[in-house]
Design an enzyme around this catalytic site. Structure first.
Site, PDB file in Angstrom:
ATOM      1  N   HIS A   1       1.241   5.355   1.400  1.00  0.00           N
ATOM      2  CA  HIS A   1       0.891   6.090   2.308  1.00  0.00           C
ATOM      3  C   HIS A   1       0.638   6.902   2.492  1.00  0.00           C
ATOM      4  O   HIS A   1       2.136   7.472   2.489  1.00  0.00           O
ATOM      5  CB  HIS A   1       0.264   5.838   3.834  1.00  0.00           C
ATOM      6  CG  HIS A   1      -0.789   6.091   4.172  1.00  0.00           C
ATOM      7  ND1 HIS A   1      -2.011   6.357   4.601  1.00  0.00           N
ATOM      8  CD2 HIS A   1       0.007   7.091   5.274  1.00  0.00           C
ATOM      9  CE1 HIS A   1      -2.152   7.649   5.902  1.00  0.00           C
ATOM     10  NE2 HIS A   1      -1.293   7.725   5.809  1.00  0.00           N
TER      11      HIS A   1
ATOM     12  N   ASN B   1       1.302  -1.508   0.093  1.00  0.00           N
ATOM     13  CA  ASN B   1       0.278   0.065  -0.173  1.00  0.00           C
ATOM     14  C   ASN B   1       0.600   1.416  -0.087  1.00  0.00           C
ATOM     15  O   ASN B   1       1.386   1.592   0.437  1.00  0.00           O
ATOM     16  CB  ASN B   1      -1.233  -0.011   1.195  1.00  0.00           C
ATOM     17  CG  ASN B   1      -1.953   1.132   1.344  1.00  0.00           C
ATOM     18  OD1 ASN B   1      -2.361   1.399   0.688  1.00  0.00           O
ATOM     19  ND2 ASN B   1      -1.610   2.078   2.599  1.00  0.00           N
TER      20      ASN B   1
HETATM   21  C1  GAR Z   1      -2.992   9.803  -2.547  1.00  0.00           C
HETATM   22  O1  GAR Z   1      -2.207   9.855  -1.825  1.00  0.00           O
HETATM   23  C2  GAR Z   1      -2.615   7.826  -1.760  1.00  0.00           C
HETATM   24  O2  GAR Z   1      -1.302   7.886  -1.264  1.00  0.00           O
HETATM   25  C3  GAR Z   1      -3.747   8.209  -0.712  1.00  0.00           C
HETATM   26  O3  GAR Z   1      -4.488   8.375  -1.931  1.00  0.00           O
HETATM   27  C4  GAR Z   1      -4.296   8.893  -2.781  1.00  0.00           C
HETATM   28  C5  GAR Z   1      -5.441   8.414  -4.510  1.00  0.00           C
HETATM   29  O4  GAR Z   1      -4.264   9.147  -5.819  1.00  0.00           O
HETATM   30  N1  GAR Z   1      -3.638   6.633  -0.622  1.00  0.00           N
HETATM   31  C6  GAR Z   1      -4.555   6.941   1.191  1.00  0.00           C
HETATM   32  O5  GAR Z   1      -4.682   8.161   1.164  1.00  0.00           O
HETATM   33  C7  GAR Z   1      -4.701   5.569   1.157  1.00  0.00           C
HETATM   34  N2  GAR Z   1      -4.476   5.386   2.913  1.00  0.00           N
HETATM   35  P1  GAR Z   1      -4.854   8.830  -6.968  1.00  0.00           P
HETATM   36  O6  GAR Z   1      -5.389   8.112  -6.405  1.00  0.00           O
HETATM   37  O7  GAR Z   1      -4.344   9.282  -7.516  1.00  0.00           O
HETATM   38  O8  GAR Z   1      -3.288   7.516  -6.665  1.00  0.00           O
END
Ligand code: GAR
Length: 202
Positions: free
Chosen positions: A111, A109
Site C-alpha cells: 500500500h 499487499n
Molecule cells: C502502487 O503504488 C501500489 O502500491 C498501489 O498501486 C500502485 C500500482 O503500481 N496499490 C494500491 O493503491 C492498492 N491499494 P504498479 O502497477 O506499477 O505496481
C-alpha cells in the site's frame, strides 16, 4: 520446496517488475513467481510477466457480476497452478472475507502510504498520494501487510517513510514512494513470507 507465488495485478506492474528483478538477482530464494493474474486484460503488467517467462491469466469481473463468481474463477486458476501464496501488487479489487479466510497469512499487499494513514476502501493508486498532499503531511511512505477481511487492515510486515517535497504532485510523489519504498519493501517481504510458508510445507 519453493513457495509458489501468484502476483495479482491490475495496471502498470512496476511492483511486479521489482519482484522479477529481485528474483533474477537471487533475492527470492524461497519463492517462485509461478503465475501473474490480472483483473484487467489490458494491464501492462501482463507484458512484463510474459517477457519474464511467467505464466499469466486474466480473471475479469464483468459489470454486475457477483464478486463470489469472480473469486470462484480466481480460486480455480490459483488451484490449477498449485499456488501457495498471493502477492497483491497494484491489484485494484478488494477480496471478500470468505476468499481471504481460505488464504490465512498467505496474502500480502503493498500500500502506498504509512498505514493507518490514507488507507482503506477508496484509497488506491494516485488517490492515496493526492490525499496525503491535500492533508499536508510532510512524510508518507509505503506499507507491506498481510491481507485480512479489513481493507488494508492486516498485520504490518514492513514500512518505510518517504519525505514529501514542497513541489510534489501526486505523480512525482507516487514515483518517489515507489522508488524509495515499495520496490524495496515488497520483494523483501515476499521472500520473508515465502520462507516462512516453505518451512511449514517442509
Ligand atoms: C502502487 O503504488 C501500489 O502500491 C498501489 O498501486 C500502485 C500500482 O503500481 N496499490 C494500491 O493503491 C492498492 N491499494 P504498479 O502497477 O506499477 O505496481
Amino acid at each position: 520446496m519453493k513457495t509458489r507465488i501468484a502476483v495479482l495485478v491490475s495496471g502498470g506492474g512496476t511492483n511486479l517488475q521489482a519482484l522479477i528483478d529481485a528474483a533474477n538477482r537471487g533475492e527470492l530464494p524461497h519463492g517462485e513467481l509461478a503465475l501473474v493474474v490480472s483483473n484487467n486484460a489490458g494491464a501492462y503488467a501482463l507484458k512484463r510477466a510474459e517477457a519474464a517467462g511467467i505464466e499469466t491469466a486474466v480473471c475479469l469481473r464483468e459489470k454486475g457480476q457477483p464478486r463470489a463468481d469472480f473469486e470462484a474463477r480466481l480460486q480455480v486458476v490459483l488451484s490449477a497452478h498449485g499456488i501457495d501464496m498471493l502477492v497483491l501488487a497494484g491489484f485494484m479489487a478488494i477480496l471478500s472475507a470468505e476468499f481471504v479466510k481460505r488464504w490465512p497469512d498467505r496474502i500480502i499487499n503493498v500500500h502506498p502510504a504509512l498505514i493507518p494513514s490514507f488507507c482503506g476502501e477508496g484509497y488506491y493508486g494516485l488517490r492515496v498520494h493526492r490525499a496525503a498532499l491535500d492533508y499536508g503531511v510532510k512524510v508518507t511512505g509505503a506499507t507491506v501487510h498481510y491481507v485480512n477481511e479489513i481493507p488494508d487492515g492486516g498485520r504490518i510486515i514492513a514500512q518505510k517513510a518517504v519525505d514529501i517535497l514542497p513541489d510534489d504532485t501526486p505523480e512525482t510523489l507516487q514515483r518517489r514512494v515507489m522508488e524509495q519504498a515499495e520496490w524495496i519493501l515488497l520483494p523483501r517481504a515476499a521472500e520473508e513470507v515465502a520462507e516462512k510458508l516453505g518451512t511449514e510445507k517442509g
